[in-house]
Design a protein around this motif. Structure first.
Motif, short mmCIF file in Angstrom:
data_model
loop_
_atom_site.label_atom_id
_atom_site.label_comp_id
_atom_site.label_asym_id
_atom_site.label_seq_id
_atom_site.Cartn_x
_atom_site.Cartn_y
_atom_site.Cartn_z
N ARG A 69 12.05 -2.99 -5.86
CA ARG A 69 11.79 -2.18 -4.80
C ARG A 69 10.35 -1.38 -4.94
NH1 ARG A 69 14.02 1.92 -1.82
NH2 ARG A 69 15.42 2.99 -3.48
N LEU A 70 9.92 -1.34 -6.21
CA LEU A 70 8.71 -1.05 -6.37
C LEU A 70 7.65 -1.84 -5.85
CD1 LEU A 70 6.43 1.07 -7.57
CD2 LEU A 70 6.52 0.03 -9.75
N SER A 71 7.94 -3.12 -6.35
CA SER A 71 6.82 -4.19 -5.91
C SER A 71 7.00 -4.27 -4.39
CB SER A 71 7.38 -5.48 -6.55
OG SER A 71 7.16 -5.56 -7.75
N ALA A 128 3.04 3.61 -1.25
CA ALA A 128 4.47 3.04 -1.35
C ALA A 128 5.61 3.88 -1.03
CB ALA A 128 4.61 2.23 -2.29
N GLY A 129 5.59 5.11 -0.99
CA GLY A 129 6.54 6.21 -0.61
C GLY A 129 7.59 5.77 -2.01
N ALA A 130 7.34 5.43 -3.15
CA ALA A 130 8.30 5.03 -4.04
C ALA A 130 8.34 6.13 -5.28
CB ALA A 130 7.78 3.90 -4.93
N GLU A 131 8.07 7.22 -5.03
CA GLU A 131 8.23 8.42 -6.08
C GLU A 131 9.82 8.50 -6.39
OE1 GLU A 131 7.52 11.32 -8.79
OE2 GLU A 131 5.77 10.02 -7.64
N ALA A 161 3.87 -3.87 -1.70
CA ALA A 161 3.58 -5.01 -0.70
C ALA A 161 3.59 -4.62 0.51
CB ALA A 161 4.58 -6.24 -0.96
N GLU A 162 4.54 -3.67 1.00
CA GLU A 162 4.73 -3.22 2.23
C GLU A 162 3.33 -2.39 2.71
OE1 GLU A 162 6.47 -4.69 4.61
OE2 GLU A 162 5.62 -3.41 5.93
#
Ligand SMILES: Cc1cc2nc3c(=O)[nH]c(=O)nc-3n(C[C@H](O)[C@H](O)[C@H](O)COP(=O)(O)OP(=O)(O)OC[C@H]3O[C@@H](n4cnc5c(N)ncnc54)[C@H](O)[C@@H]3O)c2cc1C
Length: 416
Positions: free
Chosen positions: A205-207, A131-134, A211-212
């Motif tokens: 934004r994590l969710s 997710a590129g969420a780091e 999802a993306e």
């Protein structure tokens, strides 16, 4: 395994638990469809406190909670409140909740819950990378502050219990507290500092990121409402919806607080209810906080987030239908102002969400007893953000017929 080789999985609910479930199934070679009437992550998963740890925790019903019941009924603004009008429906849940509060059951909970939590961050790592969420994760620990000596001393049993289970938590006093969080006032009776606590500065934004990533790999999101689950003659499972029915080789029930009817369709009668929680998002708090701080007496967190400071928590037992009582935010904000000098609450945005909760504070993770290709993943209560990925990992193992990495017996849908 290549995308789609295992068959079709349908995930009911696009909260953080359903999204992680879909992501794990997809990584394991299932074609995934996620159905939800709303966009991903905008229900309970939107407004939480963002806290995430990988060591065990305490349940909601702790020894002595029985004596708090009169207060819960009397004070609709209290940290744990019951609405009178909901009491007749809540009674069986409340009885089980109180029965979970014995010393022996709390000790059992802490041991069982630890097995789940110890994989919580490990299981998230690949999803966060995809997710590129780091950048949404802050690894700074958290504080729980106590206003009175009496409360601090009462909480020591839970502190020592967690320490015995290896939780990196310790008691602090005096100036030590402000060394960790200089924005706090002086004079708290004490605090617990927990090193392993990370926080997510924007749970939505994590969710959305997860999802993306699912979409990018070919996953499908259907905007609609699932209505019922039934077995078809050809062995597949059919999900009736408000539009066209969906056929699936594997179904995951992850509709959060709305999962009960689907569980019943699949042969599991479970005492799921909701612990409603609130937040006020302060867009210009006027102070910068380094770590999330829990008010022990207030039952809420102050979490520094991407878009301000979130005053978040408390627990209201009032079911899924009653409108939010945003007045509950007033004592939370008032107390927050006494904790953090100079805190500015102007422009506070209110929110209420439905924690999907079982009376024993544990989720249901496992195969449904009546329909073996239906998997249950709901009821994560106060810990759904933390436990979403480890639940998903177990669900993918069950779907593939592999042995799970942890013993799921304490979380079985048939345990009640
Ligand atoms: C105030 C507060 C603070 C919290 N703080 C933390 C924390 O710090 N750390 C932590 O780990 N947890 C925390 N939690 C708990 C956590 O937020 C929840 O456990 C978690 O969000 C539950 O996720 P979920 O996916 O099960 O449910 P949800 O996010 O509610 O998602 C369920 C989804 O199912 C959908 N759905 C419902 N009915 C249907 C249907 N018929 N068909 C299809 N879809 C349907 C809904 O639209 C929704 O999108 C907190 C909760 C609250 C309220």
């Amino acid at each position: 395994m290549a995308e789609g080789n295992r068959g079709q999985a349908v995930v009911i609910g696009a909260g953080i638990v359903g999204l992680c479930g879909a992501a794990y199934l997809q990584r394991d070679g299932w074609s995934v469809t996620v159905i939800d009437p709303g966009p991903p992550g905008e229900s309970c998963s939107f407004g939480n406190a963002g806290m995430m740890s990988d060591h065990t925790a305490l349940p909601v019903a702790m020894p002595g909670i029985l004596w708090r019941v009169p207060g819960m009924l009397r004070d609709p603004m209290g940290p744990l409140a019951v609405r009178w009008s909901y009491l007749p429906r809540l009674a069986p849940w409340l009885v089980r909740f109180l029965a979970s509060s014995t010393t022996a059951r709390v000790e059992r909970f802490v041991a069982d819950f630890g097995t789940l939590l110890e994989r919580a961050k490990i299981a998230y790592a690949p999803l966060i990378a995809d997710a590129g969420a780091e950048a949404l994760i802050r690894r700074r620990g958290s504080l729980e502050v106590f206003e009175t000596e009496a409360a601090f001393n009462r909480a020591r049993w839970g502190l020592e219990l967690r320490q015995r289970h290896g939780v990196p938590i310790r008691a602090l006093g005096g100036e030590e507290i402000r060394q960790i969080e200089p924005a706090l006032r002086a004079g708290f009776a004490g605090a617990f500092y927990r090193e392993d606590m990370d926080h997510i500065v924007n749970p939505l934004r994590l969710s959305q990121g997860i999802a993306e990533a699912i979409r990018r790999k070919g996953g499908i999101f259907v905007r609609g409402e699932a209505r019922a689950i039934a077995k078809r003659a050809d062995g597949k499972t059919e999900i009736a919806t408000d539009t066209a029915p969906l056929a699936a080789d594997i179904v995951v029930i992850s509709a959060g607080a709305w999962s009960k009817k689907f569980a019943r369709d699949a042969g599991a009668r479970v005492p799921l209810d909701t612990e409603r929680g609130y937040h006020a998002m302060l867009p210009r708090p006027g102070v910068e906080m380094r770590v999330p701080v829990k008010s022990h007496e207030g039952g809420f967190f102050l979490t520094p987030m991407e878009k301000g400071l979130r005053v978040v928590g408390t627990d209201e037992l009032a079911g899924l239908k009653a409108p939010p009582n945003y007045k509950r935010l007033e004592p939370m904000i008032a107390r927050a102002k006494t904790m953090v000098p100079g805190l500015d609450a102007d422009g506070a945005e209110p929110w209420m969400g439905f924690r999907p909760s079982f009376p024993d504070s544990k989720p249901v993770i496992g195969r449904a007893p009546g329909l073996p290709n239906v998997l249950c993943a709901f009821g994560h209560g106060h810990f759904g953000l933390t436990l979403a990925a480890v639940t998903a990992e177990a669900i993918a193992d069950l779907a593939a017929g592999r042995a799970t990495k942890l013993d799921l017996a304490p979380f079985a849908p048939t345990r009640f």
